[in-house]
Write an enzyme that holds these catalytic residues in place. Structure first.
Site, PDB file in Angstrom:
ATOM      1  N   SER A  90     -24.284 -71.077  -1.225  1.00 24.12           N
ATOM      2  CA  SER A  90     -22.740 -70.974  -1.316  1.00 24.12           C
ATOM      3  C   SER A  90     -22.089 -73.273  -1.496  1.00 24.12           C
ATOM      4  O   SER A  90     -23.369 -73.807  -1.399  1.00 24.12           O
ATOM      5  CB  SER A  90     -23.019 -70.926   0.774  1.00 24.12           C
ATOM      6  OG  SER A  90     -21.344 -71.478   1.021  1.00 24.12           O
ATOM      7  N   SER A  91     -21.084 -73.270  -0.991  1.00 25.30           N
ATOM      8  CA  SER A  91     -20.719 -74.459  -1.938  1.00 25.30           C
ATOM      9  C   SER A  91     -21.389 -75.396  -0.797  1.00 25.30           C
ATOM     10  O   SER A  91     -21.276 -76.695  -1.099  1.00 25.30           O
ATOM     11  CB  SER A  91     -19.890 -74.494  -2.433  1.00 25.30           C
ATOM     12  OG  SER A  91     -18.380 -74.289  -1.608  1.00 25.30           O
ATOM     13  N   CYS A  92     -20.925 -74.690   0.402  1.00 32.42           N
ATOM     14  CA  CYS A  92     -21.614 -75.544   1.289  1.00 32.42           C
ATOM     15  C   CYS A  92     -22.403 -76.260   1.706  1.00 32.42           C
ATOM     16  O   CYS A  92     -22.829 -77.761   2.487  1.00 32.42           O
ATOM     17  CB  CYS A  92     -21.253 -75.494   3.031  1.00 32.42           C
ATOM     18  SG  CYS A  92     -22.278 -74.113   2.891  1.00 32.42           S
ATOM     19  N   TYR A 119     -25.551 -73.593   8.865  1.00 34.13           N
ATOM     20  CA  TYR A 119     -25.357 -72.428   7.719  1.00 34.13           C
ATOM     21  C   TYR A 119     -26.381 -73.550   6.792  1.00 34.13           C
ATOM     22  O   TYR A 119     -26.985 -72.320   6.457  1.00 34.13           O
ATOM     23  CB  TYR A 119     -23.710 -72.369   7.561  1.00 34.13           C
ATOM     24  CG  TYR A 119     -23.597 -70.926   6.468  1.00 34.13           C
ATOM     25  CD1 TYR A 119     -24.078 -69.763   6.719  1.00 34.13           C
ATOM     26  CD2 TYR A 119     -23.143 -71.831   5.614  1.00 34.13           C
ATOM     27  CE1 TYR A 119     -23.918 -68.875   5.517  1.00 34.13           C
ATOM     28  CE2 TYR A 119     -23.070 -70.956   4.503  1.00 34.13           C
ATOM     29  CZ  TYR A 119     -23.511 -69.166   4.656  1.00 34.13           C
ATOM     30  OH  TYR A 119     -23.187 -68.528   3.934  1.00 34.13           O
ATOM     31  N   LYS A 123     -29.260 -72.583   4.389  1.00 35.75           N
ATOM     32  CA  LYS A 123     -29.074 -71.523   3.066  1.00 35.75           C
ATOM     33  C   LYS A 123     -30.302 -72.547   1.741  1.00 35.75           C
ATOM     34  O   LYS A 123     -30.782 -72.531   0.371  1.00 35.75           O
ATOM     35  CB  LYS A 123     -27.777 -71.807   2.433  1.00 35.75           C
ATOM     36  CG  LYS A 123     -26.813 -70.928   3.226  1.00 35.75           C
ATOM     37  CD  LYS A 123     -26.913 -69.763   1.705  1.00 35.75           C
ATOM     38  CE  LYS A 123     -26.346 -68.503   2.577  1.00 35.75           C
ATOM     39  NZ  LYS A 123     -26.486 -66.563   2.188  1.00 35.75           N
ATOM     40  N   HIS A 162     -12.809 -66.333   7.618  1.00 39.81           N
ATOM     41  CA  HIS A 162     -12.360 -67.762   6.607  1.00 39.81           C
ATOM     42  C   HIS A 162     -11.034 -67.707   6.614  1.00 39.81           C
ATOM     43  O   HIS A 162     -10.061 -66.463   6.962  1.00 39.81           O
ATOM     44  CB  HIS A 162     -12.750 -67.119   4.713  1.00 39.81           C
ATOM     45  CG  HIS A 162     -14.148 -67.458   5.373  1.00 39.81           C
ATOM     46  ND1 HIS A 162     -15.585 -66.502   5.623  1.00 39.81           N
ATOM     47  CD2 HIS A 162     -15.350 -69.045   4.880  1.00 39.81           C
ATOM     48  CE1 HIS A 162     -16.875 -67.434   5.673  1.00 39.81           C
ATOM     49  NE2 HIS A 162     -17.139 -68.169   5.408  1.00 39.81           N
TER      50      HIS A 162
HETATM   51  O1  GFB Z   1     -12.015 -70.923   5.350  1.00 42.52           O
HETATM   52  P1  GFB Z   1     -12.167 -71.895   6.362  1.00 42.52           P
HETATM   53  O2  GFB Z   1     -12.958 -71.359   7.854  1.00 42.52           O
HETATM   54  O3  GFB Z   1     -14.001 -72.682   5.681  1.00 42.52           O
HETATM   55  O4  GFB Z   1     -11.661 -73.314   5.968  1.00 42.52           O
HETATM   56  P2  GFB Z   1     -14.474 -74.022   4.879  1.00 42.52           P
HETATM   57  C1  GFB Z   1     -10.609 -73.655   5.147  1.00 42.52           C
HETATM   58  C2  GFB Z   1      -9.878 -74.753   5.652  1.00 42.52           C
HETATM   59  O5  GFB Z   1      -8.176 -73.938   6.034  1.00 42.52           O
HETATM   60  C3  GFB Z   1     -10.040 -75.631   6.637  1.00 42.52           C
HETATM   61  C4  GFB Z   1      -8.496 -74.065   7.141  1.00 42.52           C
HETATM   62  O6  GFB Z   1      -9.578 -77.229   6.498  1.00 42.52           O
HETATM   63  C5  GFB Z   1      -9.553 -74.855   8.097  1.00 42.52           C
HETATM   64  O7  GFB Z   1      -8.559 -76.120   9.598  1.00 42.52           O
HETATM   65  N1  GFB Z   1      -7.570 -73.268   7.849  1.00 42.52           N
HETATM   66  C6  GFB Z   1      -5.963 -72.863   8.541  1.00 42.52           C
HETATM   67  C7  GFB Z   1      -7.971 -71.724   8.136  1.00 42.52           C
HETATM   68  N2  GFB Z   1      -5.767 -72.355   9.202  1.00 42.52           N
HETATM   69  C8  GFB Z   1      -6.777 -70.787   9.700  1.00 42.52           C
HETATM   70  C9  GFB Z   1      -6.848 -70.235   9.726  1.00 42.52           C
HETATM   71  O8  GFB Z   1      -6.301 -69.678   9.881  1.00 42.52           O
HETATM   72  N3  GFB Z   1      -8.833 -70.007   9.600  1.00 42.52           N
HETATM   73  C10 GFB Z   1      -9.158 -70.237   8.789  1.00 42.52           C
HETATM   74  N4  GFB Z   1     -10.780 -70.593   8.919  1.00 42.52           N
HETATM   75  N5  GFB Z   1      -9.397 -71.599   8.278  1.00 42.52           N
HETATM   76  C11 GFB Z   1     -16.638 -72.575   4.783  1.00 42.52           C
HETATM   77  C12 GFB Z   1     -17.727 -72.402   6.015  1.00 42.52           C
HETATM   78  O9  GFB Z   1     -16.263 -73.693   4.621  1.00 42.52           O
HETATM   79  O10 GFB Z   1     -16.752 -72.177   3.754  1.00 42.52           O
HETATM   80  C13 GFB Z   1     -18.651 -71.581   5.594  1.00 42.52           C
HETATM   81  O11 GFB Z   1     -17.547 -72.732   6.877  1.00 42.52           O
HETATM   82  C14 GFB Z   1     -19.144 -71.809   3.919  1.00 42.52           C
HETATM   83  O12 GFB Z   1     -20.232 -71.656   6.023  1.00 42.52           O
HETATM   84  C15 GFB Z   1     -17.501 -71.369   3.467  1.00 42.52           C
HETATM   85  O13 GFB Z   1     -19.807 -71.634   3.273  1.00 42.52           O
HETATM   86  C16 GFB Z   1     -17.535 -71.755   1.917  1.00 42.52           C
HETATM   87  O14 GFB Z   1     -14.152 -74.181   3.534  1.00 42.52           O
HETATM   88  O15 GFB Z   1     -14.009 -74.884   5.666  1.00 42.52           O
END
Ligand code: GFB
Length: 291
Positions: A90-92, A119, A123, A162
């Site tokens: 993952s990119s993370c 996580y 990975k 996500h």
């Molecule tokens: O997709 P996401 O949950 O994960 O959140 P990451 C991306 C951005 O969207 C963050 C905002 O800045 C969140 O605060 N956001 C706004 C929201 N509204 C929402 C909402 O309703 N739901 C969610 N989920 N976010 C992930 C990792 O990080 O990246 C995983 O947690 C994985 O492990 C993935 O590696 C590639 O992009 O921050």
């Protein structure tokens, strides 16, 4: 992925593995599956995944379950160096301060972003274990680092998913309830790169026929948007008429994580689904299957 791989001229048989047929938390069951099926290639796509809130809340489960899955899959192939492994990362896994666009060489060069470090650590361990197998036993392994994936069959939970599936559910509910406003987590400022899941499956199919010269290979769309821009795109697609408000009490996570795609592009692959097209397809899939 199975649907796309089964159409490939390079693949004679796709052996899918689901939770129902193999418990990947069990080394015995995982090893039995490998011994019984004798695959030429294993694609390790299994993981406990979730969005920023799930990663940040269930930190113990995210490291524990992902470590178990990865260690069992990799341990099961130790005695079979002819089985090739495509391992999904993952990119993370890249450091928080890696300069953007992030090159594969940034691997292990700094500290992780805190919301998803458990996580990411699981990975990273899988990549290190794969390297050990390569060096000691001669396995052929490639580690793919996809950017944030989205598309049909995702988890559309309001809290644990996500951002794209989470916002699709939120916008659908707001339209249905004729809400006057919708709340988006964080400041809206973080930048993200999203890849439509079918494009990712196509990239894997493309790589089956290539020589795996790279240890790590980034896979993305090259299209960067802010969470604010994403929210306005989904407002348009869903037909929501109210206001968008941001909730800075929720975490932003990584401020930016655009991948450098020079390596995969130079092999001859690039994504084919623009974000707006993928979002429309995914929103329609949600209407047809979940709403
Ligand atoms: O997709 P996401 O949950 O994960 O959140 P990451 C991306 C951005 O969207 C963050 C905002 O800045 C969140 O605060 N956001 C706004 C929201 N509204 C929402 C909402 O309703 N739901 C969610 N989920 N976010 C992930 C990792 O990080 O990246 C995983 O947690 C994985 O492990 C993935 O590696 C590639 O992009 O921050």
């Amino acid at each position: 992925m199975s649907r796309i791989l089964s159409k490939s001229s390079f693949v004679s048989k796709v052996i899918s593995s689901t939770r129902k047929d193999t418990n990947l938390f069990s080394l015995t069951e995982t090893s039995n599956k490998i011994v019984h099926e004798k695959p030429d290639i294993v694609i390790n796509a299994a993981a406990k995944v979730g969005g920023i809130m799930a990663n940040n809340t269930f930190r113990t489960e995210f490291i524990l379950e992902n470590l178990k899955i990865n260690l069992n899959v990799l341990e099961s192939i130790i005695n079979y160096p002819d089985i090739k492994l495509i391992n999904l990362g993952s990119s993370c896994i890249y450091p928080l301060d890696a300069s953007n666009p992030i090159v594969e060489e940034s691997f292990m060069s700094g500290k992780l972003e805190p919301t998803n470090s458990p996580y990411a650590m699981a990975k990273l361990t899988a990549i290190e274990m794969g390297n050990a197998l390569k060096i000691q036993y001669g396995h052929k392994i490639i580690n793919l680092m996809p950017t944030n994936l989205y598309g049909p069959n995702d988890n559309f939970d309001l809290n644990n998913s996500h951002v794209i599936p989470g916002l699709i559910s939120r916008f659908y509910n707001a339209v249905s309830n004729e809400s006057s406003e919708i709340s988006i987590w964080g400041t809206g400022a973080p930048l993200r790169e999203f890849l439509y899941v079918e494009d990712f499956a196509n990239a894997i199919e493309f790589l089956l026929e290539k020589e795996w010269e790279h240890e790590l290979l980034n896979i993305g769309s090259g299209e960067e948007v802010s969470i604010k821009q994403l929210a306005y795109l989904l407002k348009e697609i869903s037909g929501f008429k109210g206001d968008i408000v941001f909730d800075p009490s929720k975490p932003d996570g990584n401020p930016k994580k655009l991948l450098n795609l020079d390596k995969i592009n130079s092999l001859g692959w690039e994504s084919s689904t623009p974000l707006e097209v993928g979002l429309k397809k995914t929103y329609q899939w949600y209407l047809d299957n979940i709403a």
